[in-house]
Design a protein around this motif. Structure first.
Motif, PDB file in Angstrom:
ATOM      1  N   VAL A  59       0.840  -1.027  -0.089  1.00  0.00           N
ATOM      2  CA  VAL A  59       0.013   0.007  -0.016  1.00  0.00           C
ATOM      3  C   VAL A  59       0.820   1.161   0.005  1.00  0.00           C
ATOM      4  O   VAL A  59       2.001   1.305   0.494  1.00  0.00           O
ATOM      5  CB  VAL A  59      -1.130   0.237   1.169  1.00  0.00           C
ATOM      6  CG1 VAL A  59      -1.906  -1.254   1.064  1.00  0.00           C
ATOM      7  CG2 VAL A  59      -0.068   0.025   2.469  1.00  0.00           C
ATOM      8  N   ASN A  60       0.268   2.289  -0.555  1.00  0.00           N
ATOM      9  CA  ASN A  60       0.825   3.781  -0.480  1.00  0.00           C
ATOM     10  C   ASN A  60       2.110   3.783  -1.358  1.00  0.00           C
ATOM     11  O   ASN A  60       3.087   4.377  -0.935  1.00  0.00           O
ATOM     12  CB  ASN A  60       1.068   4.144   0.935  1.00  0.00           C
ATOM     13  CG  ASN A  60       0.706   5.723   1.131  1.00  0.00           C
ATOM     14  OD1 ASN A  60       0.482   6.245  -0.126  1.00  0.00           O
ATOM     15  ND2 ASN A  60       0.661   6.318   2.245  1.00  0.00           N
ATOM     16  N   THR A  61       2.274   3.109  -2.573  1.00  0.00           N
ATOM     17  CA  THR A  61       3.388   2.923  -3.314  1.00  0.00           C
ATOM     18  C   THR A  61       3.404   3.981  -4.395  1.00  0.00           C
ATOM     19  O   THR A  61       4.390   4.315  -5.291  1.00  0.00           O
ATOM     20  CB  THR A  61       3.392   1.698  -4.005  1.00  0.00           C
ATOM     21  OG1 THR A  61       2.318   1.194  -4.826  1.00  0.00           O
ATOM     22  CG2 THR A  61       3.830   0.410  -3.018  1.00  0.00           C
ATOM     23  N   ALA A  62       2.465   4.965  -4.608  1.00  0.00           N
ATOM     24  CA  ALA A  62       2.124   5.816  -5.781  1.00  0.00           C
ATOM     25  C   ALA A  62       3.285   6.720  -5.939  1.00  0.00           C
ATOM     26  O   ALA A  62       3.742   7.193  -6.920  1.00  0.00           O
ATOM     27  CB  ALA A  62       0.895   6.554  -5.841  1.00  0.00           C
ATOM     28  N   GLY A  63       3.812   7.306  -4.559  1.00  0.00           N
ATOM     29  CA  GLY A  63       4.968   8.272  -4.803  1.00  0.00           C
ATOM     30  C   GLY A  63       6.394   7.753  -4.820  1.00  0.00           C
ATOM     31  O   GLY A  63       6.889   7.149  -3.835  1.00  0.00           O
TER      32      GLY A  63
END
Length: 490
Positions: free
Chosen positions: A443-447
């Motif tokens: 999770v939260n890998t977009a950045g």
């Protein structure tokens, strides 16, 4: 949201529980949708939640408006290459910071213009500069050679270039901050006054602002640098230059984790395990930056600081609330008094809670040390930053309920023919060994994690990027848009 029996957060010896959003758990609870997406687009898939991106944009707007500031926000596109996020940035009323010819060209084709784009590339080529000038896009100049090139191109096509000057070398507590980028802060005003403007060497450059980007995450350094920049801004304005903005770049901290205590415990236990030469936390005793030398602990944790109590809006408020001792005014008041439009270029923090990466389990095996290695259909470049590891516990998506808790320790490995293709360096404890065809969600890998270092080694396909707009309706396969099919305007 309470975890269901079909999916579980990994629970390493020292947990690092990630912050998550409802949309992530909604997807975890609909594995038929996950399966359909992976079967259609391949593994791994990167899912992006556009409403979360918009929420982050609104948060920053509210901060600036609470101070009565003139402002602009530019999404740092280098943090994620997806087209859908560029279109969402424009739809959310913010701009896009571009750092290459293709980023600029594509952003223009997705609806960008002179008002909502900026070119900040570290290396600026003639095609980049010409494209920017022809479209009125501001160019942030880094050095005199860029001034010479931009002047020549502007003169050739008969159109002035809108430019800002990047500056560096600010003095903070008697120490000059080093950067390989930008004009020296002590020389830039004289350089502009001597060479830029009517009847001067660079008469095709129209200076409208200043720009800096500091290494590290100190709000204090940013405040001091911003005060110094306001002084330069005012001097240039007095000399007749049409100064309008100061851009403080990005590097705005965000917080990935639920619990500060978990973060502190992990750090202390990792140091202890390296010092005592008893590391059972990571793969093959990897110290993640720490090392044992002559019975002493050396080095430092070489990762992003994943827990930050001061982050996003509170980070910006710390910068703006700082009081300049010389004037007695806060940074925010100085900006208002001098008519400065404050600009920022966040990447990572605008992508907080926006994305996750889901990969398929391909095999399980025990290595010579008796460790379980779970091979995923992805490679290390598809979830990789410049640091030693991505320190968030993953989620295991099982295809049936876990009836017996086995507490099996695993390492997730990737598809490159490299010994170091271990996707997470930490040992992850799961309730049972994953089966072939089940899924792991990071999770939260977009950045920065999805694309910044992604390669096509072995001729592997690049990961598929999907845009999810969210819906009050029942989740379905058809609510996800293939980013590659988002049309570019001709």
């Amino acid at each position: 949201m309470e975890e269901k029996k079909m999916y579980y957060k990994g629970k390493p010896k020292y947990q690092l529980t990630p912050k998550t959003s409802d949309w992530m758990h909604e997807l975890f609870n609909n594995q038929s949708v996950v399966k359909g997406l992976v079967e259609r687009y391949g593994s791994p898939i990167n899912v992006h939640h556009l409403p979360s991106f918009n929420n982050n944009c609104e948060m920053y707007k509210q901060v600036f408006e609470s101070y009565g500031l003139k402002y602009r926000i530019f999404y740092a596109r280098k943090a994620n290459k997806s087209r859908g996020l560029v279109k969402q940035a424009f739809a959310s009323g913010i701009g896009v910071d571009t750092a290459s010819f293709k980023e600029l060209e594509q952003s223009l084709a997705l609806g960008g213009n002179s008002e909502n784009l900026v070119l900040t590339a570290a290396i600026k080529t003639e095609p980049q500069i010409e494209l920017a000038i022809k479209n009125g896009v501001p160019i942030i100049l880094d050095n005199e050679d860029e001034c010479v090139l931009t002047q020549a191109i502007a003169k050739r096509i008969g159109q002035k270039a809108n430019v800002g000057f990047r500056i560096s070398g600010f003095t903070v507590d008697q120490e000059k901050l080093y950067s390989r980028f930008g004009f020296d802060v002590d020389e830039v005003a004289n350089f502009i006054a001597s060479y830029v403007g009517e009847n001067k060497s660079f008469d095709m450059l129209s200076v409208t602002g200043l720009h800096f980007h500091l290494d590290g995450y100190s709000t204090y350094q940013r405040s001091v640098s911003l005060v110094a920049s306001v002084q330069i801004f005012s001097r240039l304005k007095e000399k007749g230059y049409a100064m309008s903005f100061i851009d403080i770049g990005g590097g705005i901290l965000m917080n990935y984790l639920e619990d500060e205590k978990e973060w502190n415990t992990f750090n202390e236990q990792l140091k202890k395990s390296v010092l005592e030469d008893s590391n059972d936390i990571t793969f093959n005793n990897n110290g993640l930056g720490f090392r044992l030398e002559d019975s002493h602990l050396r080095g430092k944790l070489n990762t992003y600081p994943f827990f930050n109590a001061i982050n996003k809006e509170s980070f910006i408020r710390e910068v703006l609330d700082f009081v300049d001792t010389q004037s007695g005014l806060s940074v925010a008041s100085l900006l208002v008094k001098n008519g400065v439009e404050l600009r920022i270029e966040p990447g990572r923090s605008l992508l907080d809670q926006v994305g996750m990466t889901i990969a398929k389990v391909i095999h399980r095996k025990k290595d010579a040390k008796g460790q379980w290695l779970v091979g995923l259909e992805m490679n290390m470049s598809q979830m990789m930053s410049s640091s030693a590891d991505f320190l968030l516990d993953p989620f295991m998506l099982y295809n049936s309920e876990v009836e017996k808790n086995e507490n099996v320790d695993v390492f997730f490995t990737g598809a490159y023919c490299l010994e170091r293709d271990v996707l997470l360096k930490r040992k992850i404890t799961l309730p049972r060994l994953p089966a072939i065809g089940e899924y792991v969600a990071f999770v939260n890998t977009a950045g920065y994690m999805m694309h910044f270092f992604e390669t096509e080694a072995h001729l592997f396909e690049l990961s598929s990027n999907l845009m999810f707009t969210g819906s009050n309706e029942k989740l379905s396969f058809f609510q996800f848009i293939d980013d590659a099919k988002i049309a570019l305007e001709q």
